[in-house]
Design a protein around this motif. Structure first.
Motif, PDB file in Angstrom:
ATOM      1  N   GLY A 128      -4.702  -0.290   9.095  1.00 12.72           N
ATOM      2  CA  GLY A 128      -5.334   0.457   7.517  1.00 12.72           C
ATOM      3  C   GLY A 128      -4.670   1.420   7.603  1.00 12.72           C
ATOM      4  O   GLY A 128      -3.919   1.428   7.734  1.00 12.72           O
ATOM      5  N   GLY A 129      -4.484   1.892   6.871  1.00 10.08           N
ATOM      6  CA  GLY A 129      -3.946   3.462   5.879  1.00 10.08           C
ATOM      7  C   GLY A 129      -2.898   3.496   4.823  1.00 10.08           C
ATOM      8  O   GLY A 129      -3.893   2.071   4.312  1.00 10.08           O
ATOM      9  N   ALA A 130      -2.620   4.146   4.064  1.00 13.36           N
ATOM     10  CA  ALA A 130      -1.632   3.623   3.301  1.00 13.36           C
ATOM     11  C   ALA A 130      -0.938   2.650   2.572  1.00 13.36           C
ATOM     12  O   ALA A 130       0.188   2.678   3.905  1.00 13.36           O
ATOM     13  N   VAL A 131      -0.848   2.156   1.797  1.00 11.34           N
ATOM     14  CA  VAL A 131      -0.073   0.961   1.507  1.00 11.34           C
ATOM     15  C   VAL A 131       1.120   1.317   0.176  1.00 11.34           C
ATOM     16  O   VAL A 131      -0.069   1.777  -0.475  1.00 11.34           O
ATOM     17  N   ALA A 132       1.482   0.759  -0.636  1.00  9.39           N
ATOM     18  CA  ALA A 132       1.960   0.036  -1.655  1.00  9.39           C
ATOM     19  C   ALA A 132       2.208  -1.445  -2.126  1.00  9.39           C
ATOM     20  O   ALA A 132       2.258  -2.003  -1.099  1.00  9.39           O
ATOM     21  N   TYR A 133       1.511  -1.515  -3.201  1.00  9.09           N
ATOM     22  CA  TYR A 133       1.045  -2.059  -3.822  1.00  9.09           C
ATOM     23  C   TYR A 133       2.288  -2.178  -5.886  1.00  9.09           C
ATOM     24  O   TYR A 133       1.725  -1.252  -6.191  1.00  9.09           O
ATOM     25  N   ASP A 134       3.027  -3.315  -5.373  1.00  6.43           N
ATOM     26  CA  ASP A 134       3.615  -2.827  -7.035  1.00  6.43           C
ATOM     27  C   ASP A 134       4.227  -1.458  -7.029  1.00  6.43           C
ATOM     28  O   ASP A 134       4.325  -1.511  -8.258  1.00  6.43           O
ATOM     29  N   GLY A 135       4.810  -0.857  -6.072  1.00  8.73           N
ATOM     30  CA  GLY A 135       4.871   0.433  -6.429  1.00  8.73           C
ATOM     31  C   GLY A 135       4.545   1.899  -5.915  1.00  8.73           C
ATOM     32  O   GLY A 135       4.435   2.614  -6.285  1.00  8.73           O
ATOM     33  N   VAL A 136       2.698   1.818  -6.201  1.00  9.89           N
ATOM     34  CA  VAL A 136       2.193   2.526  -6.136  1.00  9.89           C
ATOM     35  C   VAL A 136       1.006   2.325  -4.844  1.00  9.89           C
ATOM     36  O   VAL A 136       0.495   1.377  -4.483  1.00  9.89           O
TER      37      VAL A 136
END
Length: 291
Positions: free
Chosen positions: A238-246
């Protein structure tokens, strides 16, 4: 166990591609931006209902075929070998220290941005996809096959495919994909928890982490197998990930260090054992039912 060979797929595309084509056609015809949110929501309900209905009727027809044909038809809804092969390709690339190839391989099975992922990020993405797809691709289809036969299995595949294609929160799909997302959530409630239990059992641990962390996931279902896998491996997912640069903040599962390529191989081993446990349970349950 065998999979759907590429040579066969080129000549006779897998039936799920037909479901995807129906859903995409419905989205193209009915999901008009000038329509009101209510109208788009009703159009989405109609699209999912029509696709699931056609799929269920196809399953009913296949169940009446002679000989072993219904059994072969059932295997079309179970992605056991395909999932293993796709995740194993990521592990092979990481073990060869080819991070670029590993990013490409994991990009085929996850929706997040992969271009900037480091080794741990690639391994984590692959493990999370493996755990979640163990439910979506194997446990849930098997569950609905047991509950409602081929019509139930095929209807589930239609709903799950619809959720993958249109069940998103972006403005384009928020209303039109509402039904796909909600129905998919409902159909996965029991299977997802079973998938988590199978992973924890196959991995020799993870129940505590699953009970503690699963509900923190944004999805009511995906957290169960993912948290179980994190606990079984003793890693942090888990944790922070980027989707389409966000960048998107996500819950964290587990207390250990970030996963390594070795942990990805261990996850594949757990996956294979969990599949074995599932089919053993189905076989045992079938024999008990006949008695």
């Amino acid at each position: 166990m065998v999979g759907y060979p590429d040579r066969l797929h080129r000549r006779l595309p897998h039936p799920v591609t037909a479901l995807g084509a129906m859903i995409s056609a419905g989205e193209g015809w009915l999901n008009r931006p000038e329509h009101s949110p209510r109208r788009r929501k009703l159009a989405g309900i109609a699209t999912v209902a029509a696709t699931a209905g056609v799929a269920a009727l196809t399953g009913l027809a296949a169940s009446r075929l002679p000989g072993p044909a219904p059994v072969l038809a059932a295997t079309l809804g179970l992605a056991q070998r395909s999932l293993h092969d796709h995740v194993a390709a990521v592990a092979t690339a990481l073990e060869a220290d080819d991070l670029a190839a590993a990013r490409i391989a994991v990009g085929r099975i996850v929706g997040r941005d992969t271009a900037a992922l480091d080794e741990a990020g690639v391994a984590g993405a692959a493990i999370e996809s493996l755990a979640e797809s163990f439910n979506d691709g194997i446990v849930a289809p098997a569950f609905w096959l047991v509950i409602a036969g081929l019509p139930g299995l095929y209807a589930y595949k239609a709903v799950n495919t619809a959720d993958s294609l249109i069940g998103h929160r972006e403005p384009r799909w928020k209303d039109f994909g509402w039904a796909a997302a909600r129905i998919d959530d409902a159909m996965n409630l029991a299977p997802a928890r079973l998938a988590g239990l199978l992973i924890a059992t196959a991995g020799g641990g993870g129940l505590h982490v699953m009970r503690r962390d699963a509900r923190h996931h944004a999805s009511p279902n995906a957290g169960w197998p993912e948290a179980a896998m994190a606990g079984a491996l003793g890693v942090r997912l888990g944790g922070a990930v980027a989707y389409d640069g966000v960048m998107t903040e996500r819950a964290i599962f587990g207390d250990g260090p970030p996963p390594t390529p070795r942990d990805l191989r261990r996850a594949l081993d757990i996956y294979v054992r969990a599949c074995g446990l599932l089919w053993a349970a189905v076989a045992f349950g079938g024999r008990a039912w006949r008695r």
